[in-house]
Write a protein that holds these residues in place. Structure first.
Motif, mmCIF file in Angstrom:
data_model
loop_
_atom_site.group_PDB
_atom_site.id
_atom_site.type_symbol
_atom_site.label_atom_id
_atom_site.label_comp_id
_atom_site.label_asym_id
_atom_site.label_seq_id
_atom_site.Cartn_x
_atom_site.Cartn_y
_atom_site.Cartn_z
ATOM 1 N N HIS A 41 0.864 -1.179 0.000
ATOM 2 C CA HIS A 41 0.000 0.000 0.000
ATOM 3 C C HIS A 41 0.899 1.227 0.000
ATOM 4 O O HIS A 41 1.866 1.294 0.754
ATOM 5 N N CYS A 42 0.602 2.178 -0.857
ATOM 6 C CA CYS A 42 1.386 3.409 -0.861
ATOM 7 C C CYS A 42 0.471 4.599 -1.125
ATOM 8 O O CYS A 42 -0.622 4.431 -1.683
ATOM 9 N N GLN A 43 0.925 5.748 -0.709
ATOM 10 C CA GLN A 43 0.129 6.969 -0.915
ATOM 11 C C GLN A 43 1.085 8.149 -1.026
ATOM 12 O O GLN A 43 2.057 8.255 -0.271
ATOM 13 N N PHE A 44 0.825 8.982 -2.007
ATOM 14 C CA PHE A 44 1.656 10.163 -2.248
ATOM 15 C C PHE A 44 0.745 11.353 -2.526
ATOM 16 O O PHE A 44 -0.383 11.188 -3.004
#
Lengths: 745, 81
Positions: free
Chosen positions: A170-173
């Protein structure tokens, strides 16, 4: 190493189109690829693969195969080590499954026999008892809580609790206030997209010959993008020390990222260890498509808000990627790249990776970026259509530039996007008229590029020629580029320099040929190695002239006296210095070892004209132009080749290429007749426009060019098709049946 | 002190902080200090990260100098094809 501070440096060799050093060997068939090497007593290896998408291996009975005359060894996963490191462990169980098979085509056992036909016969005699398990090949289905679990316990700590165990990443930018941004928009478009997994489609299948003796020493000849990576994987999977393995990379028939892992080399070594003979393994095309790594498949949601005059007010993307049956970080790259071309006040990209019963994803040029940027650029194009705006002007208005806070975190320095867009706008292609059923699409593209670990050894030969030894397989013309940079720095003719690729025992560690790194990083190290050799030559000449070393300069390929106290001496050429090296201190060489950084990001813009057939849904590419900031183009032919090749692969991704799975989880099109890559007759001449905006992180201004060109085509083609067909396409590939269905409702 | 920005999905492992301030003069000290201050970040740091220093991305390079005047952004480890 910074860009050389020279106002308008004049290059003599860099920037010219010299003859490629591998040309004659390749056109005459002399070049030795992975399958071209044989050895006395050599056996032929063959691999048995799972016919099931997901199954538990209850038992494997190899006795009948072992009893067959001519069979010298049979191996299974039990013959490989079980590395503690998760990455190596994944390589090991992907080379030969242990407890479960995870996809159709997963390797289960292998034999080595005196002939190919005996090997083929033998694998049919291996009896595998499978307990078939439920499978899942679609990423959205794999993320559901009740989905069959491919592997347990593989989720990273960033994955929220309660999700399917298939979700590993899971990633978020992003930054800014999305709600406020969308509130300012006059028009918001929100769309969902899907893209199929595609294969790198290299022409040469994986092939190797391996030998591992009872003394624990081994040799491997193989086609790979990284011989040191092969060494590390083989050592871990075989449980031997790296120093005992020597890996030599063959000439390579295409890689595009697909040869950045190992599939057969550890198996061939295991067979050799058991049989005591060299073993050659050559994959069939069916095996390449089923069991080597395609790129990710994806499902994506994109929402973008825009004002009436074209200013983007907010943007959000959610990406769901699947890289097959193993965790991977490709979605991190896709999420960072998605909105990189835009200067945005409010942006967020969220990414997920989920495991599916598909082969292990292996990077494919700019991994993760083509799909996410396809979705973003499609929505930008739709907004332009809806608001009646010129799509190039809108991109110029919103383009990231120096000082832009990028969507993935850092603030951009000097970047070439605006110049690239302006070049596209000024090009005749953009103003050319279109006919009925024709449409024009454009897309921006972005890739990070990087440098990495690099060793170069540069030897001044006694006849005045130069040998460069580097450790990266040449997949895009690097031997020419490296020779050119060495010749430029030394001031000798290009044909006096020969660059060769070292095996793993002949040169220190080098990272894989990937990340568009080689011309940048190996070039940088070559220039430094040449400078080290020049310093040594100047020192030798100073001794001869009996003056201080700093009173000798290198100019036009000669040592010359300089300064008020240097005296008058005739220049000494490199050849003259080399000829007496034994008298002045011994052989002369330069070396450089570096973990290079400062590769510099890269942008491209593609224009595509298509014509769609309303009766069949077939698409014809009428015209295609690639614009790219390439930094200094060392050898423009190769740079143009990279730009054209990326465009063609992207056209295939957009129009035809896809992994098609049946309801049984088996791959339906494992061959080039059914997995259709573009051929020359499908394509127009791909026009190229190189923009040379120097990379400040390289002495000659070089930046990577190999990956950016595959990023824009998916959206450029889709936007052109959508405009030609009068219907917004949201799924790739846009094969004729899919397009016809969309056009006819 | 150096301020480093974490990417969004790491913030839950760092008490919700977007920017973390640590005492460091180079990348290695920065990564060590981050892992010590927020142990939840340690697995990601061990697997590998990139760092952007004033817009230039570094994949490794422990001894790259940094100071309070620099923009320092933690990023996932770059991979390519």
């Amino acid at each position: 190493m910074a860009f050389d501070a020279q106002a308008e440096r004049k290059f003599n060799i860099v920037g010219t189109r010299v003859a490629r050093p591998d040309g004659i060997d390749k056109v005459t068939g002399k070049a030795a690829y992975g399958a071209d090497i044989s050895a006395p007593g050599m056996l032929h290896g063959r691999i048995l693969r799972s016919p099931h998408a997901h199954a538990r291996i209850v038992s494997i009975d190899t006795s009948a195969a072992e009893a067959l005359a001519g069979v010298k060894a049979v191996v299974t996963g039990a013959d490989l080590a079980q590395p503690e490191d998760e990455g190596f462990a994944d390589v090991a169980i992907n080379c030969l499954a242990r407890d479960k098979v995870l996809y159709d085509g997963h390797a289960v056992a292998a034999v080595a026999a005196k002939s190919k036909s005996i090997a083929k016969q033998a694998i049919r005699l291996i009896k595998v008892d499978y307990e078939i398990l439920p499978h899942v090949t679609d990423v959205d289905a794999a993320m559901k809580p009740d989905a069959p679990v491919i592997q347990e316990g593989r989720a990273l700590e960033t994955v929220p609790a309660g999700m399917s165990q298939n979700v590993t990443t899971h990633c978020q930018f992003g930054h800014g206030d999305l709600d406020a941004g969308f509130a300012k928009a006059d028009k918001i478009v929100e769309r969902s997209f899907k893209t199929a997994a595609t294969h790198q489609g290299y022409i040469e299948p994986q092939a190797c010959m391996a030998s591992l003796g009872s003394d624990g020493r081994g040799e491997v000849w193989c086609c790979t993008q990284g011989q040191y990576m092969v060494r590390a994987n083989c050592a871990a999977v075989l449980g031997v020390e790296e120093s005992q393995l020597r890996i030599t990379s063959s000439e390579i028939g295409g890689g595009f990222g697909g040869k950045t892992s190992t599939f057969i080399e550890p198996v061939a070594l295991a067979l050799s260890r058991k049989s005591g003979k060299p073993v050659k393994v050559v994959m069939t095309r069916d095996e390449v498509l089923k069991a080597t790594g395609p790129t990710i498949s994806s499902s994506m949601d994109i929402k973008i808000g825009m004002t009436k005059d074209g200013r983007i007010t907010a943007a959000r993307g959610e990406l769901r990627y699947s890289g097959g049956a193993y965790p991977n970080a490709t979605v991190d790259m896709g999420a960072q790249a998605a909105f990189a071309a835009y200067d945005l006040e409010a942006v967020e990209t969220v990414g997920w990776n989920a495991m599916t019963n598909r082969p292990k994803e292996i990077p494919y040029r700019a991994p993760g970026a083509p799909t996410s940027i396809y979705a973003v650029e499609s929505v930008v194009d739709e907004l332009c259509q809806e608001l009646g705006l010129d799509p190039l002007d809108v991109r110029l208005m919103n383009a990231a530039r120096k000082g832009t806070l990028s969507s993935y975190g850092p603030t951009f320095n000097d970047i070439g996007l605006v110049a690239t867009l302006e070049a596209a706008k000024a090009h005749p292609h953009y103003a050319a008229p279109l006919g009925p059923n024709q449409g024009r699409g454009l897309s921006c593209g972005f890739w990070f590029n990087f440098g990495g670990n690099t060793c170069v050894s540069l030897n001044i030969n006694d006849d005045g020629t130069v040998g460069v030894v580097e450790g990266n397989p040449d997949i895009g013309g690097s031997r020419a580029s490296i020779s050119m940079m060495a010749a430029e720095e030394l001031g000798v003719p290009y044909d006096k320099v020969r660059t060769v690729i070292a095996d793993t025992s002949s040169l220190g560690f080098n990272d894989i040929t990937d990340g568009s790194r080689v011309t940048f990083a190996v070039g940088l190290a070559t220039i430094e190695a040449a400078r080290a050799a020049i310093n040594e030559m100047c020192r030798r000449v100073a001794k001869i002239w009996d003056i201080d070393a700093d009173a000798v300069i290198w100019e036009d390929g000669c040592a010359k006296p300089a300064g008020p106290n240097a005296g008058i001496h005739p220049p000494m050429t490199l050849a003259e210095i080399a000829a007496i090296a034994g008298n002045t201190g011994g052989p002369i060489a330069g070396h450089h070892e570096v973990n290079a950084d400062g590769a510099g990001v890269s942008f491209g813009v593609h224009l595509c004209d298509t014509e769609v057939d309303p009766e069949t849904g077939a698409t014809k590419i009428l015209r295609y132009t690639v614009f790219q900031d390439a930094g200094k183009a060392v050898h423009p032919d190769y740079v143009e080749g990279q730009m054209q090749g990326g465009a063609v692969q992207g056209i295939g991704w957009a129009l035809n290429e896809e992994y098609i799975y049946g309801t049984d989880g088996r791959l339906q099109n494992a061959g080039f007749l059914d997995y259709r890559v573009p051929v020359a007759s499908d394509l127009p001449d791909i026009e190229t426009v190189i923009l040379e905006i120097p990379n400040p992180g390289h002495p000659y201004g070089v930046r990577g060019v190999g990956e950016t060109p595959i990023v824009p085509p998916l959206a450029a083609v889709s936007n052109a098709v959508s405009r030609a067909a009068g219907v917004r396409m949201t799924e790739l590939p846009m094969s004729p049946p899919r397009l016809l269905k969309a056009m006819t409702g | 002190m150096v301020r480093v920005k974490l990417w969004g999905s790491l913030r839950a492992l760092a008490d919700g902080e977007e920017w973390v301030e640590v005492e460091a003069s180079n990348f290695k000290e920065l990564l060590d200090a981050l892992a010590e201050k927020h142990p939840g970040l340690a697995p990601q740091i061990k697997r590998g990260v990139s760092l952007a220093l004033d817009g230039v991305i570094y994949r490794e390079a422990w001894f790259t100098k940094i100071g309070p005047e620099n923009e320092v952004i933690l990023m996932p480890y770059m991979v390519g094809g």
